[in-house]
Design a protein around this motif. Structure first.
Motif, PDB file in Angstrom:
ATOM      1  N   UNK A  26      -1.158  -6.333   1.656  1.00 31.80           N
ATOM      2  CA  UNK A  26      -1.515  -5.412   2.732  1.00 31.80           C
ATOM      3  C   UNK A  26      -0.552  -4.235   2.862  1.00 31.80           C
ATOM      4  N   UNK A  27       0.521  -4.212   2.066  1.00 30.46           N
ATOM      5  CA  UNK A  27       1.462  -3.119   2.187  1.00 30.46           C
ATOM      6  C   UNK A  27       2.376  -3.002   0.987  1.00 30.46           C
ATOM      7  N   UNK A  28       2.977  -1.832   0.841  1.00 27.55           N
ATOM      8  CA  UNK A  28       3.977  -1.585  -0.199  1.00 27.55           C
ATOM      9  C   UNK A  28       4.981  -0.591   0.376  1.00 27.55           C
ATOM     10  N   UNK A  29       6.247  -0.976   0.426  1.00 28.55           N
ATOM     11  CA  UNK A  29       7.286  -0.154   1.041  1.00 28.55           C
ATOM     12  C   UNK A  29       8.316   0.264   0.008  1.00 28.55           C
ATOM     13  N   UNK A  30       8.739   1.509   0.092  1.00 29.22           N
ATOM     14  CA  UNK A  30       9.684   2.070  -0.863  1.00 29.22           C
ATOM     15  C   UNK A  30      10.773   2.843  -0.131  1.00 29.22           C
ATOM     16  N   UNK A  31      11.967   2.846  -0.713  1.00 30.94           N
ATOM     17  CA  UNK A  31      12.980   3.808  -0.334  1.00 30.94           C
ATOM     18  C   UNK A  31      12.937   4.939  -1.354  1.00 30.94           C
ATOM     19  N   UNK A  32      13.366   6.097  -0.909  1.00 35.24           N
ATOM     20  CA  UNK A  32      13.325   7.319  -1.700  1.00 35.24           C
ATOM     21  C   UNK A  32      14.755   7.707  -2.056  1.00 35.24           C
ATOM     22  N   UNK A  33      14.998   7.921  -3.347  1.00 30.92           N
ATOM     23  CA  UNK A  33      16.345   8.218  -3.822  1.00 30.92           C
ATOM     24  C   UNK A  33      16.359   9.494  -4.656  1.00 30.92           C
ATOM     25  N   UNK A  34      17.500  10.177  -4.664  1.00 22.19           N
ATOM     26  CA  UNK A  34      17.719  11.306  -5.544  1.00 22.19           C
ATOM     27  C   UNK A  34      17.877  10.785  -6.976  1.00 22.19           C
TER      28      UNK A  34
ATOM     29  N   UNK B 169       5.945   4.392   2.997  1.00 16.66           N
ATOM     30  CA  UNK B 169       5.233   3.114   2.958  1.00 16.66           C
ATOM     31  C   UNK B 169       3.732   3.329   2.869  1.00 16.66           C
ATOM     32  N   UNK B 170       3.072   2.349   2.261  1.00 13.80           N
ATOM     33  CA  UNK B 170       1.631   2.197   2.392  1.00 13.80           C
ATOM     34  C   UNK B 170       1.412   0.928   3.203  1.00 13.80           C
ATOM     35  N   UNK B 171       0.708   1.038   4.309  1.00 17.25           N
ATOM     36  CA  UNK B 171       0.454  -0.116   5.165  1.00 17.25           C
ATOM     37  C   UNK B 171      -1.040  -0.262   5.412  1.00 17.25           C
ATOM     38  N   UNK B 172      -1.383  -1.392   6.005  1.00 16.78           N
ATOM     39  CA  UNK B 172      -2.790  -1.650   6.337  1.00 16.78           C
ATOM     40  C   UNK B 172      -3.697  -1.412   5.137  1.00 16.78           C
ATOM     41  N   UNK B 173      -3.273  -1.907   3.967  1.00 23.81           N
ATOM     42  CA  UNK B 173      -4.124  -1.811   2.780  1.00 23.81           C
ATOM     43  C   UNK B 173      -5.358  -2.677   2.999  1.00 23.81           C
ATOM     44  N   UNK B 174      -6.509  -2.067   2.856  1.00 27.85           N
ATOM     45  CA  UNK B 174      -7.771  -2.750   3.091  1.00 27.85           C
ATOM     46  C   UNK B 174      -8.583  -2.749   1.805  1.00 27.85           C
TER      47      UNK B 174
ATOM     48  N   UNK C 195      -5.713   2.757   2.552  1.00 27.65           N
ATOM     49  CA  UNK C 195      -4.388   2.433   3.068  1.00 27.65           C
ATOM     50  C   UNK C 195      -3.902   3.582   3.927  1.00 27.65           C
ATOM     51  N   UNK C 196      -2.913   3.284   4.785  1.00 30.24           N
ATOM     52  CA  UNK C 196      -2.261   4.295   5.616  1.00 30.24           C
ATOM     53  C   UNK C 196      -0.866   4.567   5.085  1.00 30.24           C
TER      54      UNK C 196
END
Length: 200
Positions: A75-83, A94-99, A106-107
């Motif tokens: 239902x979700x995939x979360x990432x940190x962003x790096x240089x 993040x991608x949340x509420x994956x349907x 997704x949101x």
């Protein structure tokens, strides 16, 4: 086409020339807490109210646990962003509420440390995430909501090819108040921003 179920693989690292995305880990806590604290006044107007222990290791551990559960559940995939050059933490996306089923949507949500804002880095992150969502996860629609007077976010979404679809009245409780949000969406067949060049 996905060759193995989403939840059986860790979220992939997505690498570009200026930024890369990877899943958060416990070792990121100090850099995350420092960046969030120094950006507090910049972020607070656009986020849900911060808890008293928002930046603690305990709260961060619970955050990671939630991210992993969402990933396991698909239902979700979360990432940190790096240089890409310095490997400095810049923000998160993040991608949340994956349907799945008939929706395949997704949101998207994101935040950027204040000292890194305005440099086009979140646009580069979206240009990495969008192909992963559409080509990797085979989603059909991505949505994002932003407060109408958040000019940075409005500009970012429109540069990334999202189309404004309407106004969501009293949509989310942000910084203690229910706020209206613009709804933006990007459909797989309508994307027009080319993916950022990736490396290995």
């Amino acid at each position: 086409m996905l060759d193995v179920p989403f939840f059986r693989r860790p979220p992939p690292a997505l690498k570009g020339e200026t930024v890369f995305l990877r899943a958060p880990v416990m070792a990121d806590h100090a850099a995350w807490a420092r960046l969030r604290e120094e950006s507090r006044n910049f972020l607070v107007p656009w986020e849900p109210s911060w808890a008293p222990d928002e930046l603690s290791r305990r709260a961060y551990r619970h955050r990671l646990r939630r991210y992993r559960m969402e990933h396991v559940n698909g239902t979700g995939a979360s990432f940190f962003l790096f240089d890409t050059q310095t490997e400095a933490l810049l923000g998160g996306i993040t991608m949340s509420n994956i349907r799945r089923g008939v929706a395949q949507s997704a949101s998207i949500g994101y935040w950027m440390g204040e000292r890194h804002a305005g440099r086009g880095l979140m646009l580069a992150a979206l240009q990495l995430l969008i192909p992963y969502a559409f080509d990797g996860l085979r989603l059909h629609r991505l949505e994002a909501a932003c407060i109408p007077d958040n000019g940075r976010s409005v500009g970012l979404l429109e540069k990334a090819g999202f189309q404004r679809e309407g106004l969501l009245k009293s949509y989310l409780r942000i910084n203690g108040s229910w706020r209206d949000h613009y709804l933006y969406a990007l459909i797989a067949e309508e994307r027009h921003v080319p993916a950022v060049k990736t490396r290995g």
